[in-house]
Design an enzyme around this catalytic site. Structure first.
Site, PDB file in Angstrom:
ATOM      1  CD  GLU A  41       0.397  -1.014  -4.582  1.00  0.00           C
ATOM      2  OE1 GLU A  41      -0.800  -0.356  -4.983  1.00  0.00           O
ATOM      3  OE2 GLU A  41       0.475  -2.178  -5.066  1.00  0.00           O
TER       4      GLU A  41
ATOM      5  CG  ASP B 260       0.407  -5.276  -6.903  1.00  0.00           C
ATOM      6  OD1 ASP B 260      -0.192  -4.202  -7.250  1.00  0.00           O
ATOM      7  OD2 ASP B 260      -0.396  -6.418  -6.592  1.00  0.00           O
TER       8      ASP B 260
END
Length: 585
Positions: free
Chosen positions: A296, A264
């Protein structure tokens, strides 16, 4: 494919042995560390002191303490949960359970698929029950649909009964309301038996604001000089935090046999070390087995992706351009995108839209990504962020016309980029996916107020009531209704997805890995035309944004699939179709 056994070099936390349990604590602050045993969550039993063995490490082997025992540590007189706990059945503030890693896996991991189709799941809302066991019942149907890879949103324990999982504070303990550790292992094992990969979303850029006890053990874990939106940044230049993240990642891969990780918000990981922490996780993991790693990262910078050593990246430019085209929205980051088919053509050919151009804040964003293979870009029409970060958790098909949604779905599954589907989008689920939390009252009130302020400046949402993240109803309305997939209006979309995924699996062009030079996109008046080639074969995708046009306007061959019926040789407005290439004479 065999997965390696658990790898935890420092062995912090509680580890059962044949004669008892070894408790081990790292603390640079403590003078005295004890372990408190509980006979019930609120009933204390015996407690004993750990002894300092080396390098701020305290240890005790306690004979007779076996798997299932409940415990907490006491650090200089203060009771603290174990941040290295393997299960927290009573929440992040309660006692941990000693866990025996004795699950007997039945199935080896499948070989990596030739072409991935990723399906993102939030366990708590994927079914009404919100458990691993309930989710497991749908795996075979997803496999039959054409899904190759399941991606679970974060599981590291977080406070409350429900949430997205990005407020995790215990990087080794799966969230208890979803089920016990053996239930998660059974889920992964079942998926592997069906030939499905399973990825886990992990969060190492920050810790949640409630229940993070690492700092109580050592001030070395966090950097007071670097503030993030979530507080002090994890200090990855210090061995303490570096080992925590490394061991956590390898624990999920080894003990639970996940096939890869999605990291993330990598742009929020502050690490000036010569070897980036994600790069080190990759090196350590791949010395044991082959894994698939996804970042990400909003920077659109291939150099950063190479530094981390990831295989793919969430490439949101595609989503944003499609969303603007279909909705005309301009609030927030959508202000950086134009509702123009030419932008969509560019992002398809380039991978990213932004490759160094000024972004909304005027600063350059991105770098050219010419060397990145198409499959290393993960494209989507929906994901947890792009749906859940909207005021009402509206999915794309809730805010655009049904024909355009079907056409966009066809484009996503036509392209050689790796497609990601968000649970329920394959039948145009009626349920939203809202932002929901279950924090303690004071923090919960702050979260609710912050949510309202976040959208106060958005023109489209002024004067409207935003769902309260803390309300039970906000969580409940986000649960997917599997019964509706056979109902009119949903069944037809599901049939389209089945057809598209069947074509993607078996067509001699669409089933092949993409080559950048063989992917071309252009605008033909009010239509987008995309060509894919493999050897002598060609497939052509046409998306008509205007009124009905004759197919003869486009140099195409036989029809393979259309999102709307072709009436008298006309491609309907706001529809799309996939054709063979025109025959050459």
């Amino acid at each position: 494919m065999k997965r390696p056994e658990i790898w935890v070099p420092r062995g912090l936390g509680a580890h059962p042995r044949a004669s008892g349990t070894v408790f081990r604590v790292f603390s640079t602050e403590a003078k005295v560390v004890e372990v408190q045993i509980y006979s019930a969550p609120d009933v204390k039993g015996e407690r004993r002191a750990l002894r300092l063995v080396a390098d701020h490490t305290f240890e005790l082997e306690w004979p007779g303490i076996t798997a299932g025992a409940l415990y907490q540590f006491i650090v200089d007189g203060e009771t603290r949960p174990d941040p290295f706990a393997h299960f927290l059945p009573f929440g992040v503030h309660g006692p941990a359970e000693v866990i025996e890693p004795d699950y007997s896996y039945r199935c080896d991991a499948p070989p990596p698929p030739a072409s991935r189709v990723i399906y993102e799941i939030h366990v708590g809302t994927f079914t009404k029950e919100g458990t691993y066991r309930a989710a497991e019942r749908h795996l075979e149907e997803l496999r039959e649909l054409g899904i190759t890879t399941i991606e679970l949103m974060p599981l590291a324990a977080f406070p409350g009964r429900h949430g997205w999982g990005y407020d995790g504070v215990a990087g080794f303990a799966p969230f208890a309301p979803y089920g016990r550790p053996e239930d998660l292992k059974h889920f992964v094992d079942t998926a592997h038996g069906l030939g499905l990969e399973v990825l886990l979303d992990v969060v190492y850029n920050h810790f949640g604001p409630d229940g993070n006890y690492l700092g109580a053990y050592s001030s070395r874990y966090f950097d007071p000089d670097i503030e993030t939106p979530w507080g002090q940044a994890p200090r990855f230049t210090d061995p303490a935090m570096r080992s925590y993240a490394l061991e956590s990642a390898l624990y999920w891969l080894g003990e639970y046999r996940f096939d890869g990780l999605r990291f993330d918000a990598c742009h929020q990981i502050h690490d000036s070390s010569p070897l980036h922490i994600i790069g080190e996780i990759r090196e350590q993991a791949r010395s044991r087995a082959e894994y698939f790693f996804v970042a990400e990262d909003e920077r659109n910078d291939p150099r950063e992706l190479e530094r981390m050593g990831v295989d793919a990246v969430w490439a949101d430019d595609f989503h944003h351009v499609v969303h603007c085209l279909l909705t005309g929205e301009k609030d927030g980051y959508y202000a950086a995108y134009a509702p123009e088919p030419s932008q969509l053509a560019r992002v398809i050919e380039r991978g990213f839209l932004y490759e160094g151009q000024p972004f909304v804040d005027g600063s350059p964003r991105g770098q050219p990504a010419d060397r990145m293979a198409p499959e290393s870009f993960i494209y989507c029409l929906q994901n947890h962020d792009q749906v859940g970060n909207r005021p009402w958790g509206s999915r794309l098909h809730h805010v655009c016309d049904p024909s355009s949604y079907r056409a966009a779905s066809a484009l996503l599954l036509f392209l050689p980029m790796t497609p990601l589907l968000f649970m329920g989008q394959e039948w145009a689920a009626s349920s939203p996916f809202c932002y929901f939390t279950d924090h303690e009252p004071q923090l919960g009130k702050a979260v609710s107020e912050g949510r309202r302020k976040e959208f106060a400046s958005f023109t489209k949402f002024k004067g409207t009531e935003i769902p309260d993240p803390q309300a039970e109803s906000t969580f409940k309305k986000s649960q997917v209704d599997w019964d509706e997939r056979t109902q009119k209006g949903h069944r037809e979309v599901l049939d389209l997805y089945r057809g598209l995924l069947e074509l993607r699996r078996h067509d001699p062009v669409l089933s092949k890995p993409g080559v950048r030079e063989d992917l071309k996109a252009e605008v033909n008046e009010d239509a987008l035309v995309v060509r894919r080639r493999a050897g002598a074969e060609e497939r052509i995708f046409v998306w008509n944004f205007g009124t009905a046009r004759p197919v003869s306007d486009f140099p195409v061959g036989a029809l393979l699939l259309a999102t709307e019926p072709l009436e008298e040789g006309y491609l309907a407005g706001h529809s799309a179709a996939i054709f063979r290439g025109a025959e050459r004479h």
